[in-house]
Design an enzyme around this catalytic site. Structure first.
Site, PDB file in Angstrom:
ATOM      1  N   SER A  52      -2.535  -9.892   9.747  1.00  0.00           N
ATOM      2  CA  SER A  52      -1.115  -9.696   9.449  1.00  0.00           C
ATOM      3  C   SER A  52      -0.248  -9.533  10.694  1.00  0.00           C
ATOM      4  O   SER A  52       0.952  -9.763  10.633  1.00  0.00           O
ATOM      5  CB  SER A  52      -0.926  -8.494   8.531  1.00  0.00           C
ATOM      6  OG  SER A  52      -1.311  -7.307   9.181  1.00  0.00           O
ATOM      7  N   HIS A  68       1.558  -2.150  11.520  1.00  0.00           N
ATOM      8  CA  HIS A  68       2.642  -3.119  11.341  1.00  0.00           C
ATOM      9  C   HIS A  68       3.850  -2.754  12.187  1.00  0.00           C
ATOM     10  O   HIS A  68       3.972  -1.631  12.661  1.00  0.00           O
ATOM     11  CB  HIS A  68       3.049  -3.229   9.868  1.00  0.00           C
ATOM     12  CG  HIS A  68       2.135  -4.110   9.068  1.00  0.00           C
ATOM     13  ND1 HIS A  68       2.280  -4.283   7.720  1.00  0.00           N
ATOM     14  CD2 HIS A  68       1.085  -4.877   9.429  1.00  0.00           C
ATOM     15  CE1 HIS A  68       1.343  -5.111   7.282  1.00  0.00           C
ATOM     16  NE2 HIS A  68       0.606  -5.484   8.307  1.00  0.00           N
ATOM     17  N   ASP A 101       6.668  -4.693   3.725  1.00  0.00           N
ATOM     18  CA  ASP A 101       5.599  -3.979   3.036  1.00  0.00           C
ATOM     19  C   ASP A 101       6.119  -3.157   1.858  1.00  0.00           C
ATOM     20  O   ASP A 101       5.785  -1.991   1.711  1.00  0.00           O
ATOM     21  CB  ASP A 101       4.892  -3.031   4.020  1.00  0.00           C
ATOM     22  CG  ASP A 101       4.293  -3.742   5.215  1.00  0.00           C
ATOM     23  OD1 ASP A 101       3.997  -4.939   5.115  1.00  0.00           O
ATOM     24  OD2 ASP A 101       4.113  -3.084   6.255  1.00  0.00           O
TER      25      ASP A 101
END
Length: 173
Positions: free
Chosen positions: A67, A106, A131
């Protein structure tokens, strides 16, 4: 009967000295072995020590997914530290606990302050959307942030590939 073949001009005593010399451990081999042992000991004890020093629950984290590609790749090891909520800005990479308790690494794309509480809208660089499924409120609350990924002038400090050992180990268990 024991038979030993000697080269021309060699005596049995010369041959024995050569063989003994081949079995000697060099200083370089001792230093190499000492470094390997030191790295193993540090890897066992470094996580608790770093947790105290950095204030982060996860001072060392392994990237296990795609990701954050291309900045972070599967198997990269990153380091994090706990900072105050106002020190996390758009563009920073954070580690936070997902709703299921797993760690997520992230990037912050938006900071929201609501009623004095900080929330972070996060997204993996390689993901098409934010998210949202991890948010409680307008974003990930600061209470779930484990740490901010350590960078040097905006470049993430990471150790590539070394995390594969951890990933393989966890997959076996």
């Amino acid at each position: 009967m024991i038979s030993t073949r000697l080269c021309k001009g060699e005596t049995m005593s010369n041959n024995l000295q050569k063989n003994r010399g081949e079995n000697k451990i060099t200083k370089a081999e001792i230093i190499k072995d000492a470094i390997i042992i030191a790295v193993l000991v540090l890897s066992i004890f470094s996580r608790p020590i770093l947790a105290v020093v950095t204030g982060s629950q996860a001072p060392i984290a392994v990237v296990d997914g795609y990701s954050m590609f291309p900045v972070l790749r599967m198997g990269d090891i990153v380091f994090s530290y706990k900072c105050s909520p106002q020190d996390i800005h758009v563009g920073d990479i954070i580690i936070y606990r997902g709703i299921d308790g797993k760690l997520i690494i992230h990037r912050v794309i938006k900071v929201i302050v609501r009623d004095g509480k900080y929330y972070y809208v996060t997204k993996g660089d390689n993901n098409p959307i934010e998210d949202y499924f991890e948010f409680t409120g307008p974003g990930v609350p600061y209470s779930r942030v484990v740490g901010k990924v350590f960078d040097i002038n905006g470049a993430v400090f990471k150790i590539p590939y070394l995390g594969y050992v951890s990933i393989w180990f966890h997959n076996i268990i």
